[in-house]
Motif scaffolding. Sequence first.
Motif, PDB file in Angstrom:
ATOM      1  N   MET A   1       0.848  -1.166   0.000  1.00 17.89           N
ATOM      2  CA  MET A   1       0.000   0.000   0.000  1.00 17.89           C
ATOM      3  C   MET A   1       0.898   1.235   0.000  1.00 17.89           C
ATOM      4  O   MET A   1       1.863   1.296   0.750  1.00 17.89           O
ATOM      5  N   ASP A   2       0.561   2.186  -0.823  1.00 15.46           N
ATOM      6  CA  ASP A   2       1.394   3.386  -0.903  1.00 15.46           C
ATOM      7  C   ASP A   2       1.147   4.301   0.300  1.00 15.46           C
ATOM      8  O   ASP A   2       0.160   4.178   1.011  1.00 15.46           O
ATOM      9  N   ARG A   3       2.075   5.204   0.523  1.00 15.90           N
ATOM     10  CA  ARG A   3       2.009   6.084   1.700  1.00 15.90           C
ATOM     11  C   ARG A   3       0.795   6.999   1.694  1.00 15.90           C
ATOM     12  O   ARG A   3       0.229   7.295   2.742  1.00 15.90           O
ATOM     13  N   PHE A   4       0.401   7.448   0.520  1.00 12.74           N
ATOM     14  CA  PHE A   4      -0.763   8.335   0.426  1.00 12.74           C
ATOM     15  C   PHE A   4      -2.020   7.609   0.896  1.00 12.74           C
ATOM     16  O   PHE A   4      -2.787   8.141   1.718  1.00 12.74           O
ATOM     17  N   THR A   5      -2.227   6.403   0.411  1.00 12.79           N
ATOM     18  CA  THR A   5      -3.394   5.621   0.803  1.00 12.79           C
ATOM     19  C   THR A   5      -3.342   5.287   2.282  1.00 12.79           C
ATOM     20  O   THR A   5      -4.350   5.386   2.989  1.00 12.79           O
ATOM     21  N   LEU A   6      -2.169   4.905   2.769  1.00 10.36           N
ATOM     22  CA  LEU A   6      -2.018   4.603   4.188  1.00 10.36           C
ATOM     23  C   LEU A   6      -2.313   5.839   5.039  1.00 10.36           C
ATOM     24  O   LEU A   6      -2.969   5.745   6.076  1.00 10.36           O
ATOM     25  N   GLY A   7      -1.878   6.997   4.575  1.00 10.27           N
ATOM     26  CA  GLY A   7      -2.161   8.243   5.288  1.00 10.27           C
ATOM     27  C   GLY A   7      -3.646   8.550   5.338  1.00 10.27           C
ATOM     28  O   GLY A   7      -4.170   8.980   6.371  1.00 10.27           O
ATOM     29  N   LYS A   8      -4.341   8.322   4.216  1.00  8.21           N
ATOM     30  CA  LYS A   8      -5.793   8.530   4.187  1.00  8.21           C
ATOM     31  C   LYS A   8      -6.493   7.576   5.145  1.00  8.21           C
ATOM     32  O   LYS A   8      -7.412   7.960   5.862  1.00  8.21           O
ATOM     33  N   LEU A   9      -6.035   6.325   5.154  1.00  9.07           N
ATOM     34  CA  LEU A   9      -6.636   5.346   6.056  1.00  9.07           C
ATOM     35  C   LEU A   9      -6.386   5.720   7.515  1.00  9.07           C
ATOM     36  O   LEU A   9      -7.283   5.608   8.350  1.00  9.07           O
ATOM     37  N   LEU A  10      -5.175   6.152   7.819  1.00  9.87           N
ATOM     38  CA  LEU A  10      -4.846   6.534   9.192  1.00  9.87           C
ATOM     39  C   LEU A  10      -5.706   7.705   9.646  1.00  9.87           C
ATOM     40  O   LEU A  10      -6.248   7.690  10.753  1.00  9.87           O
ATOM     41  N   ALA A  11      -5.851   8.704   8.809  1.00 10.63           N
ATOM     42  CA  ALA A  11      -6.668   9.870   9.169  1.00 10.63           C
ATOM     43  C   ALA A  11      -8.118   9.451   9.420  1.00 10.63           C
ATOM     44  O   ALA A  11      -8.726   9.874  10.413  1.00 10.63           O
ATOM     45  N   ALA A  12      -8.653   8.614   8.554  1.00  9.41           N
ATOM     46  CA  ALA A  12     -10.028   8.145   8.728  1.00  9.41           C
ATOM     47  C   ALA A  12     -10.145   7.260   9.967  1.00  9.41           C
ATOM     48  O   ALA A  12     -11.125   7.343  10.711  1.00  9.41           O
ATOM     49  N   PHE A  13      -9.144   6.416  10.198  1.00  9.82           N
ATOM     50  CA  PHE A  13      -9.153   5.530  11.352  1.00  9.82           C
ATOM     51  C   PHE A  13      -9.174   6.339  12.657  1.00  9.82           C
ATOM     52  O   PHE A  13      -9.955   6.044  13.560  1.00  9.82           O
TER      53      PHE A  13
ATOM     54  N   PHE B   1      -4.001  -3.221  12.349  1.00 10.53           N
ATOM     55  CA  PHE B   1      -2.983  -4.101  11.773  1.00 10.53           C
ATOM     56  C   PHE B   1      -3.462  -4.714  10.466  1.00 10.53           C
ATOM     57  O   PHE B   1      -2.704  -4.832   9.501  1.00 10.53           O
ATOM     58  N   LYS B   2      -4.727  -5.100  10.421  1.00 11.92           N
ATOM     59  CA  LYS B   2      -5.295  -5.661   9.187  1.00 11.92           C
ATOM     60  C   LYS B   2      -5.328  -4.608   8.086  1.00 11.92           C
ATOM     61  O   LYS B   2      -5.036  -4.906   6.930  1.00 11.92           O
ATOM     62  N   LEU B   3      -5.702  -3.389   8.439  1.00 11.62           N
ATOM     63  CA  LEU B   3      -5.753  -2.315   7.443  1.00 11.62           C
ATOM     64  C   LEU B   3      -4.360  -2.011   6.900  1.00 11.62           C
ATOM     65  O   LEU B   3      -4.181  -1.844   5.698  1.00 11.62           O
ATOM     66  N   GLU B   4      -3.399  -1.968   7.797  1.00 11.27           N
ATOM     67  CA  GLU B   4      -2.023  -1.649   7.413  1.00 11.27           C
ATOM     68  C   GLU B   4      -1.441  -2.712   6.478  1.00 11.27           C
ATOM     69  O   GLU B   4      -0.660  -2.398   5.588  1.00 11.27           O
ATOM     70  N   ALA B   5      -1.857  -3.956   6.664  1.00 12.58           N
ATOM     71  CA  ALA B   5      -1.324  -5.066   5.875  1.00 12.58           C
ATOM     72  C   ALA B   5      -2.166  -5.372   4.632  1.00 12.58           C
ATOM     73  O   ALA B   5      -1.796  -6.248   3.849  1.00 12.58           O
ATOM     74  N   ALA B   6      -3.262  -4.660   4.453  1.00 10.28           N
ATOM     75  CA  ALA B   6      -4.184  -4.955   3.358  1.00 10.28           C
ATOM     76  C   ALA B   6      -3.520  -4.776   1.995  1.00 10.28           C
ATOM     77  O   ALA B   6      -2.760  -3.833   1.769  1.00 10.28           O
ATOM     78  N   GLN B   7      -3.817  -5.713   1.122  1.00 12.19           N
ATOM     79  CA  GLN B   7      -3.386  -5.629  -0.273  1.00 12.19           C
ATOM     80  C   GLN B   7      -4.590  -5.144  -1.080  1.00 12.19           C
ATOM     81  O   GLN B   7      -5.540  -5.895  -1.289  1.00 12.19           O
TER      82      GLN B   7
ATOM     83  N   PRO C   1     -12.996   5.609   2.788  1.00 18.47           N
ATOM     84  CA  PRO C   1     -12.101   5.040   3.791  1.00 18.47           C
ATOM     85  C   PRO C   1     -12.795   4.720   5.115  1.00 18.47           C
ATOM     86  O   PRO C   1     -12.557   3.663   5.703  1.00 18.47           O
ATOM     87  N   ALA C   2     -13.653   5.601   5.598  1.00 12.97           N
ATOM     88  CA  ALA C   2     -14.328   5.353   6.879  1.00 12.97           C
ATOM     89  C   ALA C   2     -15.218   4.121   6.792  1.00 12.97           C
ATOM     90  O   ALA C   2     -15.224   3.285   7.697  1.00 12.97           O
ATOM     91  N   GLY C   3     -15.945   3.992   5.717  1.00 10.21           N
ATOM     92  CA  GLY C   3     -16.803   2.825   5.525  1.00 10.21           C
ATOM     93  C   GLY C   3     -16.001   1.541   5.448  1.00 10.21           C
ATOM     94  O   GLY C   3     -16.394   0.512   6.014  1.00 10.21           O
ATOM     95  N   PHE C   4     -14.878   1.604   4.750  1.00  9.34           N
ATOM     96  CA  PHE C   4     -13.989   0.445   4.640  1.00  9.34           C
ATOM     97  C   PHE C   4     -13.469   0.040   6.014  1.00  9.34           C
ATOM     98  O   PHE C   4     -13.485  -1.138   6.385  1.00  9.34           O
TER      99      PHE C   4
END
Length: 84
Positions: free
Chosen positions: A1-13, A43-49, A57-60
């Motif tokens: 997962m690229d850093r941009f997507t991970l950043g979006k997920l972290l912010a939503a998380f 951890f699951k989100l961070e490791a997601a392919q 992102p919030a819904g996911f």
Amino acid sequence: MDRFTLGKLLAAFLQVRPRLEAVARARTGNRALAEDLIQDTWFKLEAAQLDGPIDNPAGFIIQVANNTVTDHLRKERRRADIDA
């Protein structure tokens, strides 16, 4: 997962985490377990392919958290059945 997507997920998380913990606490009846399950969710989100971008992102994240709690409850139910 690229850093941009991970950043979006972290912010939503971080935004939905209190709600996720409240729901997990209500479903499990245990605050510490709920916190552990939400940490497992991260951890699951961070490791997601991922195959593509995440439109919601919030819904996911909510879906992954719900699946994590449900999986845990199923395992506990199976353990109880085996012990009985």
